[in-house]
Design a protein around this motif. Structure first.
Motif, PDB file in Angstrom:
ATOM      1  N   SER A  18      18.202  26.127   6.245  1.00 21.62           N
ATOM      2  CA  SER A  18      17.977  26.756   7.688  1.00 21.62           C
ATOM      3  C   SER A  18      17.839  28.262   7.309  1.00 21.62           C
ATOM      4  O   SER A  18      17.046  28.983   7.865  1.00 21.62           O
ATOM      5  N   LYS A  19      18.684  28.839   6.597  1.00 22.99           N
ATOM      6  CA  LYS A  19      18.840  30.388   6.116  1.00 22.99           C
ATOM      7  C   LYS A  19      17.556  30.633   5.450  1.00 22.99           C
ATOM      8  O   LYS A  19      17.003  31.517   5.631  1.00 22.99           O
ATOM      9  N   LYS A  20      17.313  30.048   4.642  1.00 28.28           N
ATOM     10  CA  LYS A  20      15.930  30.304   3.705  1.00 28.28           C
ATOM     11  C   LYS A  20      14.779  30.037   4.530  1.00 28.28           C
ATOM     12  O   LYS A  20      13.802  31.189   4.495  1.00 28.28           O
ATOM     13  N   LEU A  21      14.626  29.196   5.441  1.00 30.25           N
ATOM     14  CA  LEU A  21      13.463  29.527   6.378  1.00 30.25           C
ATOM     15  C   LEU A  21      13.562  30.326   7.369  1.00 30.25           C
ATOM     16  O   LEU A  21      12.481  31.117   7.728  1.00 30.25           O
ATOM     17  N   LEU A  22      14.762  30.727   7.865  1.00 34.16           N
ATOM     18  CA  LEU A  22      15.003  32.064   8.712  1.00 34.16           C
ATOM     19  C   LEU A  22      14.307  33.329   7.787  1.00 34.16           C
ATOM     20  O   LEU A  22      13.488  34.046   8.317  1.00 34.16           O
ATOM     21  N   ASP A  23      14.932  33.355   6.289  1.00 40.67           N
ATOM     22  CA  ASP A  23      14.395  34.491   5.855  1.00 40.67           C
ATOM     23  C   ASP A  23      12.938  34.527   5.618  1.00 40.67           C
ATOM     24  O   ASP A  23      12.619  35.741   5.318  1.00 40.67           O
ATOM     25  N   ASN A  24      12.452  33.453   5.608  1.00 37.39           N
ATOM     26  CA  ASN A  24      10.896  33.259   5.355  1.00 37.39           C
ATOM     27  C   ASN A  24      10.117  33.576   6.473  1.00 37.39           C
ATOM     28  O   ASN A  24       9.074  33.632   6.372  1.00 37.39           O
ATOM     29  N   GLY A  25      10.936  33.733   7.714  1.00 38.93           N
ATOM     30  CA  GLY A  25      10.045  34.325   8.784  1.00 38.93           C
ATOM     31  C   GLY A  25       9.977  33.169   9.832  1.00 38.93           C
ATOM     32  O   GLY A  25       8.971  33.399  10.467  1.00 38.93           O
ATOM     33  N   HIS A  26      10.359  31.893   9.678  1.00 37.97           N
ATOM     34  CA  HIS A  26      10.302  30.652  10.468  1.00 37.97           C
ATOM     35  C   HIS A  26      11.061  30.635  11.648  1.00 37.97           C
ATOM     36  O   HIS A  26      12.264  31.284  11.532  1.00 37.97           O
ATOM     37  N   GLU A  27      10.714  29.893  12.602  1.00 41.59           N
ATOM     38  CA  GLU A  27      11.843  29.306  13.749  1.00 41.59           C
ATOM     39  C   GLU A  27      12.405  28.181  13.276  1.00 41.59           C
ATOM     40  O   GLU A  27      11.601  27.159  12.628  1.00 41.59           O
ATOM     41  N   VAL A  28      13.835  28.109  13.293  1.00 46.47           N
ATOM     42  CA  VAL A  28      14.316  26.781  13.110  1.00 46.47           C
ATOM     43  C   VAL A  28      15.061  26.133  14.238  1.00 46.47           C
ATOM     44  O   VAL A  28      15.904  26.768  14.880  1.00 46.47           O
ATOM     45  N   LEU A  29      14.635  25.052  14.506  1.00 45.87           N
ATOM     46  CA  LEU A  29      15.611  24.081  15.424  1.00 45.87           C
ATOM     47  C   LEU A  29      16.457  23.195  14.716  1.00 45.87           C
ATOM     48  O   LEU A  29      15.926  22.075  13.824  1.00 45.87           O
ATOM     49  N   CYS A  30      17.770  23.377  14.546  1.00 41.38           N
ATOM     50  CA  CYS A  30      18.486  22.709  14.041  1.00 41.38           C
ATOM     51  C   CYS A  30      19.236  21.347  14.752  1.00 41.38           C
ATOM     52  O   CYS A  30      19.987  21.902  15.817  1.00 41.38           O
ATOM     53  N   ALA A  31      19.340  20.307  14.462  1.00 43.82           N
ATOM     54  CA  ALA A  31      19.569  19.263  15.331  1.00 43.82           C
ATOM     55  C   ALA A  31      20.796  18.623  14.382  1.00 43.82           C
ATOM     56  O   ALA A  31      20.707  18.240  13.229  1.00 43.82           O
ATOM     57  N   ASN A  41      29.168  26.180   9.315  1.00 48.66           N
ATOM     58  CA  ASN A  41      28.104  26.494   8.316  1.00 48.66           C
ATOM     59  C   ASN A  41      27.209  27.390   8.919  1.00 48.66           C
ATOM     60  O   ASN A  41      26.273  27.879   8.221  1.00 48.66           O
ATOM     61  N   ILE A  42      26.593  27.103  10.154  1.00 46.39           N
ATOM     62  CA  ILE A  42      25.623  27.693  10.883  1.00 46.39           C
ATOM     63  C   ILE A  42      26.063  29.054  11.642  1.00 46.39           C
ATOM     64  O   ILE A  42      25.255  29.665  12.384  1.00 46.39           O
ATOM     65  N   ALA A  43      27.374  29.287  11.605  1.00 46.56           N
ATOM     66  CA  ALA A  43      27.924  30.462  12.497  1.00 46.56           C
ATOM     67  C   ALA A  43      27.150  31.564  12.337  1.00 46.56           C
ATOM     68  O   ALA A  43      26.851  32.268  13.409  1.00 46.56           O
ATOM     69  N   PRO A  44      26.828  32.043  11.145  1.00 45.46           N
ATOM     70  CA  PRO A  44      26.217  33.306  10.848  1.00 45.46           C
ATOM     71  C   PRO A  44      24.673  33.392  11.484  1.00 45.46           C
ATOM     72  O   PRO A  44      24.167  34.268  11.618  1.00 45.46           O
ATOM     73  N   LEU A  45      24.300  32.006  11.765  1.00 45.01           N
ATOM     74  CA  LEU A  45      22.852  31.997  12.150  1.00 45.01           C
ATOM     75  C   LEU A  45      22.715  31.834  13.712  1.00 45.01           C
ATOM     76  O   LEU A  45      21.775  32.250  14.050  1.00 45.01           O
ATOM     77  N   LEU A  46      23.859  31.542  14.399  1.00 44.58           N
ATOM     78  CA  LEU A  46      23.717  31.313  15.692  1.00 44.58           C
ATOM     79  C   LEU A  46      23.098  32.581  16.702  1.00 44.58           C
ATOM     80  O   LEU A  46      22.348  32.449  17.691  1.00 44.58           O
ATOM     81  N   ASP A  47      23.218  33.679  16.202  1.00 35.58           N
ATOM     82  CA  ASP A  47      22.624  34.834  16.898  1.00 35.58           C
ATOM     83  C   ASP A  47      21.503  35.344  16.511  1.00 35.58           C
ATOM     84  O   ASP A  47      20.729  36.245  17.047  1.00 35.58           O
ATOM     85  N   HIS A  48      20.920  34.599  15.405  1.00 34.75           N
ATOM     86  CA  HIS A  48      19.444  34.996  14.999  1.00 34.75           C
ATOM     87  C   HIS A  48      18.624  34.394  15.982  1.00 34.75           C
ATOM     88  O   HIS A  48      18.472  33.190  16.717  1.00 34.75           O
ATOM     89  N   PRO A  49      17.541  35.507  16.571  1.00 35.95           N
ATOM     90  CA  PRO A  49      16.421  35.046  17.723  1.00 35.95           C
ATOM     91  C   PRO A  49      15.869  33.936  17.354  1.00 35.95           C
ATOM     92  O   PRO A  49      15.159  33.121  18.204  1.00 35.95           O
ATOM     93  N   ASN A  50      15.586  33.625  15.994  1.00 36.10           N
ATOM     94  CA  ASN A  50      14.548  32.411  15.713  1.00 36.10           C
ATOM     95  C   ASN A  50      15.384  31.206  15.364  1.00 36.10           C
ATOM     96  O   ASN A  50      14.738  29.961  14.817  1.00 36.10           O
ATOM     97  N   PHE A  51      16.661  31.186  15.619  1.00 32.63           N
ATOM     98  CA  PHE A  51      17.522  30.102  15.336  1.00 32.63           C
ATOM     99  C   PHE A  51      17.870  29.298  16.391  1.00 32.63           C
ATOM    100  O   PHE A  51      18.428  29.852  17.614  1.00 32.63           O
ATOM    101  N   GLU A  52      17.971  28.095  16.682  1.00 34.93           N
ATOM    102  CA  GLU A  52      18.280  26.983  17.849  1.00 34.93           C
ATOM    103  C   GLU A  52      18.965  25.903  17.267  1.00 34.93           C
ATOM    104  O   GLU A  52      18.523  25.278  16.584  1.00 34.93           O
TER     105      GLU A  52
END
Length: 322
Positions: A18-31, A41-52
């Motif tokens: 998830s982090k790598k894809l966000l760093d590469n500029g993609h949107e990530v839908l994590c199920a 594990n994903i707490a640092p990503l939850l506020d990222h505008p491209n992470f759901e």
């Protein structure tokens, strides 16, 4: 920018991907249904505008609009996949059917995170992708081994029958930050026992071997496979060809942690592989990929992670008053 679905996205590998894809500029839908995945594990990503994040079990259909799918959902350690073996098989088989159906509807590419366990207790060493394996179909590990083998079958049948764009990678032992301390895997077990100065438990005589790939290397290999041409389907082994005995691993971890732990031996579990080492010739040739992180360096980073987790736990213990 692509919108990319990762099933099992809150797990050990999924959170790093998830982090790598966000760093590469993609949107990530994590199920993730959070059976073995963790919110932390994903707490640092939850506020990222491209992470759901959505809580979902892939044994049930998922109706979303995405551009690619990484299918990583599955318990991966014996403690977890043997806890509910029927559900483990369902996750591999029904989960594959549901994700393949979604990919077929959307006409998109899908990657299956398979495993070296498809080789079972191998009679060929090291294991090339052409080896069909030596798996006990009715043993206590079969829910995982055969579930993953069936998932591979489904992927290639969808490829042949529906011309679906597929990628199949066979993951060998991987370690690093975001592993669970109690997941029963050998690296996390040994590190936690060493940090607590407890006896390090080796099953068997310690001569059985494993090959350990640091998580950053594994994710690079996964990303490289997904972004090859459609003619590259796999399966492709992704792992570190360095081979170590359990005894060597235990002694190295004791040294790196300055632990007072002693080593004890217990009987080997049923169907536990005696040898495990990937032949990564195909990955080198097709993906121009090979691991870069050596075992000692990776273990040092992983030990630092577990030490930081233990420090957080100590801070959470209430102070006694009076």
């Amino acid at each position: 920018m692509k919108r990319i679905l990762i099933t099992g996205g809150a797990g050990f590998l999924g959170s790093h991907l998830s982090k790598k894809l966000l760093d590469n500029g993609h949107e990530v839908l994590c199920a993730d249904n959070l059976f073995t995945g963790r919110r932390q594990n994903i707490a640092p990503l939850l506020d990222h505008p491209n992470f759901e994040f959505i809580r979902h079990d892939i044994t049930n259909p998922l109706y979303v609009e995405v551009d690619e799918i990484y299918n990583l959902a599955s318990p991966a350690s014996p403690i977890h996949y043997q806890f509910d073996p029927v559900q483990t098989t369902k996750t591999s088989v029904l989960g594959a059917i549901n994700m393949l159906g979604l990919a077929k509807r959307l006409k998109i590419k899908i990657l299956q995170a398979s495993t070296s366990e498809v080789y079972g207790d191998p009679a060929v060493h090291p294991q090339p992708e052409s080896y069909w394996g030596n798996v006990n179909p009715i043993g206590p590990r079969a829910c995982y081994d055969e579930g993953k083998r069936c998932a591979e079958t489904l992927f290639f049948d969808y490829y042949r029958q529906h011309n679906l764009k597929i990628k199949v990678m066979r993951i060998f032992n991987t370690y690093g930050p975001h592993m669970q301390a109690n997941d029963g895997r050998v690296v996390s077990n040994f590190i936690m026992q060493a940090l607590h100065n407890e006896s390090i438990t080796i099953y068997g005589d310690g001569s059985q071997t494993r090959s350990f790939c640091y998580v950053d290397d594994l994710i690079e290999g996964m990303y490289a496979l997904m972004n090859t041409g459609d003619h590259v389907t796999g399966p492709i082994n992704i792992g570190n060809p360095g081979e170590f005995t359990m005894l060597e691993l235990a002694e190295t971890i004791i040294e790196l942690t300055n632990s007072k732990s002693k080593i004890t031996f217990k009987p080997l579990p049923i169907d536990d592989p005696k040898l495990r080492r990937p032949d990564i010739s195909k990955a080198r040739e097709v993906l121009n990929w090979e691991p870069k992180v050596q075992l000692r360096e990776g273990l040092e980073k992983t030990i630092d992670y577990f030490q930081s987790q233990l420090a957080k736990e100590v801070k959470l213990v209430p102070l006694k008053v009076g």
